[in-house]
Design a protein around this motif. Structure first.
Motif, PDB file in Angstrom:
ATOM      1  N   ILE A 240       0.836  -1.205   0.000  1.00 47.46           N
ATOM      2  CA  ILE A 240       0.000   0.000   0.000  1.00 47.46           C
ATOM      3  C   ILE A 240       0.867   1.250   0.000  1.00 47.46           C
ATOM      4  CG2 ILE A 240      -1.672   1.332   1.353  1.00 47.46           C
ATOM      5  CD1 ILE A 240      -2.860  -1.262   2.314  1.00 47.46           C
ATOM      6  N   ILE A 244       0.724   4.017  -2.940  1.00 39.88           N
ATOM      7  CA  ILE A 244       0.335   5.404  -2.664  1.00 39.88           C
ATOM      8  C   ILE A 244       1.424   6.362  -3.124  1.00 39.88           C
ATOM      9  CG2 ILE A 244      -0.084   7.055  -0.799  1.00 39.88           C
ATOM     10  CD1 ILE A 244      -1.570   4.870   0.691  1.00 39.88           C
ATOM     11  N   VAL A 252      -4.132   0.408  -4.976  1.00 44.06           N
ATOM     12  CA  VAL A 252      -4.512   0.625  -3.577  1.00 44.06           C
ATOM     13  C   VAL A 252      -5.876   0.021  -3.285  1.00 44.06           C
ATOM     14  CG1 VAL A 252      -5.057   2.362  -1.835  1.00 44.06           C
ATOM     15  CG2 VAL A 252      -3.091   2.677  -3.332  1.00 44.06           C
TER      16      VAL A 252
END
Length: 278
Positions: A240, A244, A252
């Motif tokens: 993640i 991001i 995500v």
């Protein structure tokens, strides 16, 4: 005459205490809201709504490419392994400490009705150790172990093992003392050992509650494993973090959906085992 008046009186006798408690709660909560600069009106401002809408639009559609799903599957197994191994190591420390802390198997309490002061003094170091273990969040332990053993799941396993051993040990000791003590006392009076009194007197009645709490902590460990991935402990959290940073919203949302399925599976497993032990 008096009965008819009482029945006709529509006033709630508990209304005033509830009102006073509500006012007290608001008075205590208000300084905290001011201190944290809590301003919910900013969420509905047109400029913020536009930014939020454009941000959410970048999360669709989910990334379902074969290469990414292969990496996601490996990270999911890594997260599950991290949570399970950490919880297993925590149990190795939590179970003995919970038995040391609990008064349920106290022979002095069986003879005199209350534990001897010497027994309580001997339990104090075990309680202090449990407090120490659970007082430091697992994310802090993960930061320390990442420096000590390097990046990867090992840091997450050790962090979960230390923090969760303190949590499990405390709650296990309270569960032992909350169940019916008469079977264990009868075994102790008959000359049984404390281990046998625990296995046959306390454990059968406490098994359902112990299982339920252990599975709940395993579910929490899965979530903690994801969070610790942001500090380099591997697993879904690290994926993640990387997605991001690269503004890959599709990746995500796929990871978040996978994490949601993990939590649902853990909840179903907990319900199944509780029904079997009921």
């Amino acid at each position: 005459m008096h009965l008819s008046r009482a029945k006709a009186d529509p006033r709630d006798p508990a209304a005033l205490p509830r009102l006073l408690l509500t006012v007290l709660a608001i008075v205590l909560l208000w300084p905290g809201l001011v201190l944290t600069e809590f301003k919910p009106a900013t969420l509905v401002e047109s400029r913020n709504l536009d930014v939020f809408a454009r941000f959410l639009a970048g999360f669709w559609p989910p990334d379902l490419s074969s290469d990414f799903l292969r990496l996601l599957g490996r990270a999911t197994l890594e997260t599950l392994a991290m949570a399970t191994a950490g919880l297993a190591l925590a149990l190795l420390l939590a179970v003995p400490l919970s038995l040391l802390c609990s008064r349920a198997l106290s022979v002095s309490a069986l003879l005199t009705g209350r534990p001897a002061w010497l027994a309580d003094m001997l339990r104090y170091p075990a309680r202090l150790l449990l407090i120490l273990l659970r007082s430091i969040p697992e994310i802090v332990w993960a930061l320390l172990f990442v420096r000590a053993v390097g990046l990867g799941p090992t840091a997450g396993v050790l962090a979960i093992a230390i923090t969760y051993s303190g949590m499990l040990g405390k709650v296990y000791a309270e569960i032992y003392e909350s169940v019916d003590q008469r079977p264990a006392r009868a075994l102790l009076q008959a000359g049984s050992s404390r281990l046998a009194a625990f296995c046959y007197g306390i454990l059968p009645t406490a098994a359902q509650e112990l299982t339920s709490y252990t599975l709940y902590r395993w579910e929490c460990a899965v979530r903690a494993s994801v969070i610790m991935g942001f500090v380099g402990a591997g697993g879904l959290g690290q994926m993640i973090d990387l997605s991001i940073r690269m503004f890959a919203g599709g990746e995500v949302v796929t990871i978040l959906l996978t994490f949601l399925l993990l939590v649902l599976a853990a909840d179903q497993l907990s319900s199944l085992l509780r029904r079997r032990l009921a």
